[in-house]
Design a protein around this motif. Structure first.
Motif, PDB file in Angstrom:
ATOM      1  N   ARG A   1       0.833  -1.215   0.000  1.00 55.10           N
ATOM      2  CA  ARG A   1       0.000   0.000   0.000  1.00 55.10           C
ATOM      3  C   ARG A   1       0.865   1.261   0.000  1.00 55.10           C
ATOM      4  O   ARG A   1       0.573   2.231  -0.704  1.00 55.10           O
ATOM      5  N   MET A   2       1.928   1.241   0.814  1.00 54.14           N
ATOM      6  CA  MET A   2       2.807   2.399   0.824  1.00 54.14           C
ATOM      7  C   MET A   2       3.515   2.557  -0.523  1.00 54.14           C
ATOM      8  O   MET A   2       3.700   3.682  -1.017  1.00 54.14           O
ATOM      9  N   ALA A   3       3.882   1.435  -1.139  1.00 54.59           N
ATOM     10  CA  ALA A   3       4.517   1.508  -2.456  1.00 54.59           C
ATOM     11  C   ALA A   3       3.561   2.114  -3.480  1.00 54.59           C
ATOM     12  O   ALA A   3       3.969   2.921  -4.328  1.00 54.59           O
ATOM     13  N   ARG A   4       2.297   1.764  -3.396  1.00 50.17           N
ATOM     14  CA  ARG A   4       1.306   2.335  -4.323  1.00 50.17           C
ATOM     15  C   ARG A   4       1.236   3.849  -4.159  1.00 50.17           C
ATOM     16  O   ARG A   4       1.197   4.595  -5.146  1.00 50.17           O
ATOM     17  N   ILE A   5       1.228   4.298  -2.909  1.00 44.99           N
ATOM     18  CA  ILE A   5       1.125   5.738  -2.643  1.00 44.99           C
ATOM     19  C   ILE A   5       2.348   6.475  -3.181  1.00 44.99           C
ATOM     20  O   ILE A   5       2.237   7.468  -3.896  1.00 44.99           O
ATOM     21  N   LEU A   6       3.532   5.978  -2.820  1.00 42.94           N
ATOM     22  CA  LEU A   6       4.757   6.681  -3.171  1.00 42.94           C
ATOM     23  C   LEU A   6       5.080   6.582  -4.660  1.00 42.94           C
ATOM     24  O   LEU A   6       5.664   7.504  -5.245  1.00 42.94           O
TER      25      LEU A   6
ATOM     26  N   LYS B   1       2.873   6.375  -6.958  1.00 37.63           N
ATOM     27  CA  LYS B   1       1.809   7.076  -7.695  1.00 37.63           C
ATOM     28  C   LYS B   1       1.222   6.215  -8.817  1.00 37.63           C
ATOM     29  O   LYS B   1       1.115   6.642  -9.977  1.00 37.63           O
ATOM     30  N   VAL B   2       0.850   4.983  -8.457  1.00 37.13           N
ATOM     31  CA  VAL B   2       0.203   4.085  -9.412  1.00 37.13           C
ATOM     32  C   VAL B   2      -1.220   3.809  -8.919  1.00 37.13           C
ATOM     33  O   VAL B   2      -1.531   3.983  -7.738  1.00 37.13           O
ATOM     34  N   PRO B   3      -2.134   3.394  -9.828  1.00 42.35           N
ATOM     35  CA  PRO B   3      -3.550   3.293  -9.453  1.00 42.35           C
ATOM     36  C   PRO B   3      -3.904   2.117  -8.551  1.00 42.35           C
ATOM     37  O   PRO B   3      -4.997   2.083  -7.999  1.00 42.35           O
ATOM     38  N   ASN B   4      -2.997   1.149  -8.394  1.00 42.51           N
ATOM     39  CA  ASN B   4      -3.292  -0.007  -7.546  1.00 42.51           C
ATOM     40  C   ASN B   4      -1.994  -0.648  -7.085  1.00 42.51           C
ATOM     41  O   ASN B   4      -0.919  -0.350  -7.619  1.00 42.51           O
TER      42      ASN B   4
ATOM     43  N   THR C   1      -7.249  -7.850 -15.051  1.00 38.63           N
ATOM     44  CA  THR C   1      -7.589  -8.579 -13.834  1.00 38.63           C
ATOM     45  C   THR C   1      -6.905  -9.949 -13.830  1.00 38.63           C
ATOM     46  O   THR C   1      -6.326 -10.371 -12.820  1.00 38.63           O
ATOM     47  N   ASN C   2      -6.970 -10.649 -14.955  1.00 37.09           N
ATOM     48  CA  ASN C   2      -6.336 -11.967 -15.041  1.00 37.09           C
ATOM     49  C   ASN C   2      -4.832 -11.869 -14.837  1.00 37.09           C
ATOM     50  O   ASN C   2      -4.222 -12.721 -14.174  1.00 37.09           O
ATOM     51  N   LEU C   3      -4.212 -10.846 -15.389  1.00 44.40           N
ATOM     52  CA  LEU C   3      -2.771 -10.656 -15.212  1.00 44.40           C
ATOM     53  C   LEU C   3      -2.422 -10.341 -13.761  1.00 44.40           C
ATOM     54  O   LEU C   3      -1.418 -10.817 -13.227  1.00 44.40           O
ATOM     55  N   LYS C   4      -3.251  -9.553 -13.103  1.00 42.72           N
ATOM     56  CA  LYS C   4      -3.023  -9.234 -11.687  1.00 42.72           C
ATOM     57  C   LYS C   4      -3.113 -10.498 -10.827  1.00 42.72           C
ATOM     58  O   LYS C   4      -2.322 -10.683  -9.899  1.00 42.72           O
ATOM     59  N   ILE C   5      -4.084 -11.340 -11.124  1.00 43.20           N
ATOM     60  CA  ILE C   5      -4.239 -12.588 -10.360  1.00 43.20           C
ATOM     61  C   ILE C   5      -2.996 -13.455 -10.523  1.00 43.20           C
ATOM     62  O   ILE C   5      -2.477 -14.014  -9.545  1.00 43.20           O
ATOM     63  N   ILE C   6      -2.495 -13.561 -11.744  1.00 41.36           N
ATOM     64  CA  ILE C   6      -1.277 -14.348 -11.976  1.00 41.36           C
ATOM     65  C   ILE C   6      -0.115 -13.763 -11.190  1.00 41.36           C
ATOM     66  O   ILE C   6       0.630 -14.486 -10.517  1.00 41.36           O
ATOM     67  N   GLY C   7       0.071 -12.443 -11.259  1.00 44.17           N
ATOM     68  CA  GLY C   7       1.174 -11.810 -10.538  1.00 44.17           C
ATOM     69  C   GLY C   7       1.098 -12.031  -9.045  1.00 44.17           C
ATOM     70  O   GLY C   7       2.096 -12.349  -8.394  1.00 44.17           O
ATOM     71  N   ASP C   8      -0.090 -11.863  -8.485  1.00 50.86           N
ATOM     72  CA  ASP C   8      -0.274 -12.062  -7.046  1.00 50.86           C
ATOM     73  C   ASP C   8      -0.033 -13.513  -6.652  1.00 50.86           C
ATOM     74  O   ASP C   8       0.716 -13.803  -5.718  1.00 50.86           O
ATOM     75  N   HIS C   9      -0.683 -14.438  -7.364  1.00 51.15           N
ATOM     76  CA  HIS C   9      -0.630 -15.842  -6.961  1.00 51.15           C
ATOM     77  C   HIS C   9       0.763 -16.440  -7.125  1.00 51.15           C
ATOM     78  O   HIS C   9       1.179 -17.269  -6.307  1.00 51.15           O
ATOM     79  N   LEU C  10       1.483 -16.048  -8.178  1.00 49.37           N
ATOM     80  CA  LEU C  10       2.830 -16.583  -8.364  1.00 49.37           C
ATOM     81  C   LEU C  10       3.744 -16.183  -7.216  1.00 49.37           C
ATOM     82  O   LEU C  10       4.560 -16.976  -6.735  1.00 49.37           O
TER      83      LEU C  10
END
Length: 960
Positions: free
Chosen positions: A285-290, A292-295, A326-335
């Motif tokens: 979450r802190m990385a997202r803030i600093l 400046k990316v949407p998620n 969304t599918n790409l995010k799931i792959i990134g998270d799960h891997l």
């Protein structure tokens, strides 16, 4: 001003000062005055000028930098930096490490003394209770890093709040006017600190209720109010009607738990004697803030994995639509999650932690197929793409867990094997979907309704075969079949509730035993050097409750101030032996037979046993005596376990690692990561190595050293064990070096002999060896020798001729069975030729010959032969249903239909199942031939009568 360093002094408890430099920052900094830090038992105060850096621009924003700055910030304030604990917790109440505070749970409960007053960590965590939200929201993850600072009875609210604010605004450079605060509705103290001491305007401090801002560990136990810091992405919206739960505007990034109460059984709160601080800052979450990316997914902590997946799918993330992203995010998270889980020893399976890994892998594979990734994504359609993505995760793992790279070979092999196996499952799912669609279309045609696929069938495809519901609906739609998505959603909700109910809350309930911790010191272990000693009974329990004395026949738990008994740990079971209470004239007053020893409440040894004579009392002195023979057996097996691991690494590869062990008196058990059964020659080589090392008569060396020094020397850590700064190292020179607190032989010659008695798979990628050594080895060999002698006597051959003689007998038996089977088949066919005269005709235009008969005790194979004979004899069109009771409590049913019957839409496989249910069984098969069984012979005749009626009805309907 480049590379600015401001030294700080940490006021120690002994009155001295430890000067700790703050991290250097290369930026254009400005200095401004600041108030003194609030006082504490180890207060951090600036020396020289009262100036601090105002870090507001040019701040390095990488995830690694955020993590490092957090740890260094709190280290400069007297916190000990501790490594992340494993994702596999030493806590039976949770499956995985789900919170940064979990490793400190025993300290918060008062079960073990604190080693340091303050600590800071970057803890890897896994949560899967809301896995369906991963990729669909901006912040949900399965794996995340929780940066935390902890106080164990040291500082409290003022320091925690001040430092959280300084870290956020000065170190990370967040604009103070973008930070909002939540506090518990009744926590006036926290409100005043935030407003009066920190200076946060009242309109940016929200009081919230118990559900949001009061942390509890369970029905009872430690608890307290929370305070959270939120970042405001849209300050232009103002203060009126602001809702901190609005994800489009706010994100909570820092949670402060003020653990100040103990919740009693009646719900009332009493102040804790030792107030604690437990905080968590979400790294992603802190990385997202600093950054400046949407998620969170588009931060440098996850996005490189997504980019690699995009490359394999031959698409651009930036140009992709939302479902694809969304599918790409799931792959990134799960891997990311599965790589660290497998590294920590969790292999894919169908239960517990293994099921979580398997489910995440399957979701990632499904998403890859939806993206169009074929094979490995590089042209090899028979390959796997997850290992390619895992290589990226491993490359990024250095600053999270340095051990991941050392385990890379095993991680990649596990992922490849699991993916390829699952692809085969998916292909079976495709075939099952095709059958379901055929059935749906046929059923709709018969009933004159719109064809549809039930939600239950769609969920079966999704859950069991990993078949994406999106593909199910798309394929079904092409065939004109709709899917009952409402029923599918119900099934999904049921599964989600079950998942959320399972081990997702850290319980800090104080059990009865915790009441003893203040009065009883840790047990002094003497068992490395002696097997008997005098000791004092510090506490006595019966049924978990403290008592002052217990008499003959009582089962008791005894806590001593010192003991030679080894308590179960590191896979080695606890010692057996006796406690003797003697009078002054050496007359025995009481005897307790000890059958188990466990560690509890930290390092307190609980001796479990039965009083066989006299009365045992608290405060009495006893003679504690370990059973020397059983201890020697355990020592032999423990050292043999170390040699076994060394031999496995030498024979099948250094990448194999321990996944569990048990060291008992009669055998040893060793679980290890490997993808296939061991070959006979490999087992022989392993046994040969261990027996050679045994014959070398090497002296073992044990020493105590710092953990970092031990690892640098090459010592292997035992699976599932947790270590302090000082560790015990057991070395067989030139062969093995492991961190181990267990008991071992002095010389390898004491092992005498080693034999593997079994090797088998216990889970996907996990093998298990059971073996014997020492006295157990002698007993095993002697018993096998006796068996061989008995065989020689019975078969009247020499030992070396036993195998040949048994092969001959087996061949003779096979031939005899074939003859009997052939005779039974002939008898059944003869009987079938007689009952063929009972055939009757059904239908008006197309006469179909039907035969439904009971063939008494005919066995299943013969009944099958009879059915095949009858359909050939009766000729097409014909339908034959036969039943028999071949054994007590057993029913066999056969349905055989010719093509003329099947063409009418009457299928043997579907017909026989409901009939078998009437006999307490089930079954099925092909459209033309099916077999079923049952457990209720008494229902056979009525079931056959039902079959006759149903068959006549179906044929009449189809031919009318």
């Amino acid at each position: 001003m480049e590379g600015l360093k401001l030294p700080y002094s940490v006021q120690r408890g002994d009155g001295g000062k430890l000067v700790v430099p703050l991290p250097a920052f290369t930026l254009a900094s400005r200095l401004r005055p600041r108030r003194h830090l609030p006082p504490s038992t180890a207060s951090v105060q600036p020396i020289a000028e009262e100036l601090v850096e105002d870090i507001s621009e040019d701040l390095p924003t990488s995830g690694n930098s955020i993590r490092r700055r957090f740890l260094e910030f709190y280290a400069a304030r007297g916190h000990k930096i501790l490594p992340s604990a494993s994702l596999v917790p030493d806590d039976p109440t949770v499956l995985l490490t789900i919170a940064g505070m979990l490793p400190f749970k025993p300290i918060f409960l008062g079960q073990v003394p604190r080693q340091v007053p303050r600590a800071t960590t970057s803890q890897r965590c896994i949560r899967t209770n809301d896995v369906e939200n991963v990729g669909r929201t901006s912040r949900h993850h399965t794996m995340f890093e929780m940066l935390g600072n902890f106080s164990f009875g040291d500082y409290f609210k003022k320091e925690a709040i001040r430092w959280a604010w300084d870290l956020s605004t000065l170190v990370y450079g967040l604009p103070s006017d973008r930070l909002w605060i939540s506090v518990y509705e009744d926590d006036d103290e926290a409100f005043e600190i935030w407003h009066n001491e920190i200076g946060v305007p009242v309109q940016r401090i929200k009081r919230m209720g118990e559900d949001d801002n009061f942390w509890t560990s369970g029905v009872n136990g430690p608890c307290g109010p929370c305070s959270e810091i939120y970042y405001d992405f849209h300050p232009e919206r103002g203060h009126s009607d602001s809702d901190l739960g609005d994800d489009t505007r706010f994100i909570e990034f820092y949670n402060l738990v003020f653990m100040q109460y103990n919740k009693l059984d009646d719900g009332s709160l009493e102040p804790l004697k030792q107030k604690n601080i437990d905080t968590g800052l979400g790294l992603e979450r802190m990385a997202r803030i600093l950054q400046k990316v949407p998620n969170n997914y588009e931060t440098d902590l996850i996005f490189p994995i997504i980019e690699k997946a995009s490359e394999l799918a031959n698409l651009s993330y930036a140009l992709a639509d939302d479902p694809t992203k969304t599918n790409l995010k799931i792959i990134g998270d799960h891997l990311r999650a599965v790589v660290f889980l497998i590294s920590d020893g969790v292999a894919p399976s169908n239960i517990g932690r293994g099921y979580i890994v398997r489910r995440l892998i399957r979701r990632a594979v499904r998403m890859g197929r939806l993206l169009g990734i074929k094979g490995d994504g590089r042209g090899n359609t028979e390959g796997a793409f997850l290992p390619i993505l895992a290589e990226k995760v491993i490359d990024m793992s250095t600053n999270i867990d340095s051990d991941v790279k050392a385990r890379a070979a095993r991680i990649l092999e596990e992922l490849k094997r699991e993916e390829l196996r699952f692809v085969m499952t998916l292909e079976r799912g495709e075939k099952l979907l095709e059958q379901m669609l055929v059935d749906a279309l046929l059923s709709a045609k018969e009933r004159g309704t719109v064809p549809f696929l039930s939600g239950k069938d769609a969920f079966l495809l999704y859950d069991t075969y990993g078949f994406p519901v999106e593909i199910t609906t798309e394929v079904a739609g092409e065939r004109g079949v709709s899917v009952d998505m409402s029923a599918f959603d119900v099934e999904m909700d049921n599964q989600r509730r079950q998942s959320q109910a399972a081990h997702n809350v850290v319980k800090l309930t104080v059990e009865n035993g915790a009441d003893l911790t203040g009065n009883i010191p840790d047990t002094e272990f003497l068992g490395y050097d002696t097997l008997s000693s005098r000791a004092k009974v510090e506490a006595l329990l019966m049924n978990g409750n403290p008592v002052v004395h217990a008499s003959k026949g009582s089962e008791v738990e005894v806590l001593l101030n010192r003991t030679p008994f080894y308590a179960e740990s590191g896979g080695q079971i606890g010692d057996h032996g006796f406690l003797f209470v003697t009078e002054s004239d050496n007359q025995q007053k009481a005897i307790v037979e000890i059958s188990d020893v466990q560690k509890s409440l930290g390092n307190k040894f609980v001796h479990k046993g039965t009083i066989t004579e006299g009365i045992l009392e608290v405060g009495k002195e006893v003679e504690a005596a370990v059973d020397a023979n059983l201890r020697q057996r355990a020592k032999v097996h423990h050292t043999a376990t170390h040699l076994l691991q060394a031999a496995l690494k030498q024979v099948i590869g250094q990448e194999t690692s321990q996944a569990g062990s048990m060291v008992a008196f009669d055998r040893l058990r060793f679980d290890f990561n490997f993808h296939r059964p061991l070959l006979e020659n490999e087992i022989a080589e392993i046994e040969g190595l261990i027996n050679k090392w045994t014959g070398d008569a090497a002296l073992l060396q044990t020493k105590v050293m710092r953990l970092t020094d031990a690892k640098s020397a090459g010592a292997i850590a035992m699976f599932g064990e947790k270590y302090g700064e000082q560790v015990r190292v057991v070395e067989v020179p030139g062969v093995s070096m492991e961190l181990c607190g267990g008991t071992h032989v002095s010389n390898t010659s004491e092992i005498r002999g080693f034999k593997i008695i079994s090797e088998q798979g216990i889970a996907s990628g996990i093998r298990r060896i059971e073996a014997v050594a020492g006295e157990a080895f002698i007993e095993y060999v002697s018993s096998r020798d006796n068996y061989v002698k008995q065989l020689c006597s019975s078969l009247k051959v020499k030992a070396e001729e036993v195998t040949t003689r048994v092969d001959t007998l087996m061949e003779e038996l096979r031939m005899a069975r074939n003859e009997v089977s052939a005779a039974r088949a002939k008898a059944a066919i003869y009987k079938a030729s007689i009952i063929a005269s009972n055939t009757f005709h059904v239908g008006t235009s197309n006469k179909i010959r039907v035969l439904v008969e009971c063939m008494d005790d005919t066995d299943a194979d013969s009944l099958k032969s009879a059915a095949e004979y009858l359909v050939d004899t009766l000729q097409d069109p014909a339908a034959v249903v036969l039943g028999s009771c071949p054994d007590e409590g057993k029913v066999t049913l056969i349905a055989a239909f010719t093509p003329g019957v099947v063409d009418l839409g009457i299928q043997a496989g579907k017909f026989i199942g409901p009939i078998a249910k009437l006999c307490g069984g089930g079954g099925g098969g092909r459209p033309n031939f099916a077999q079923a069984g049952g457990k209720k012979p008494e229902n056979l005749l009525s079931a056959l009568e039902k079959a006759r009626e149903h068959l006549v009805s179906l044929i009449s309907e189809k031919t009318s």
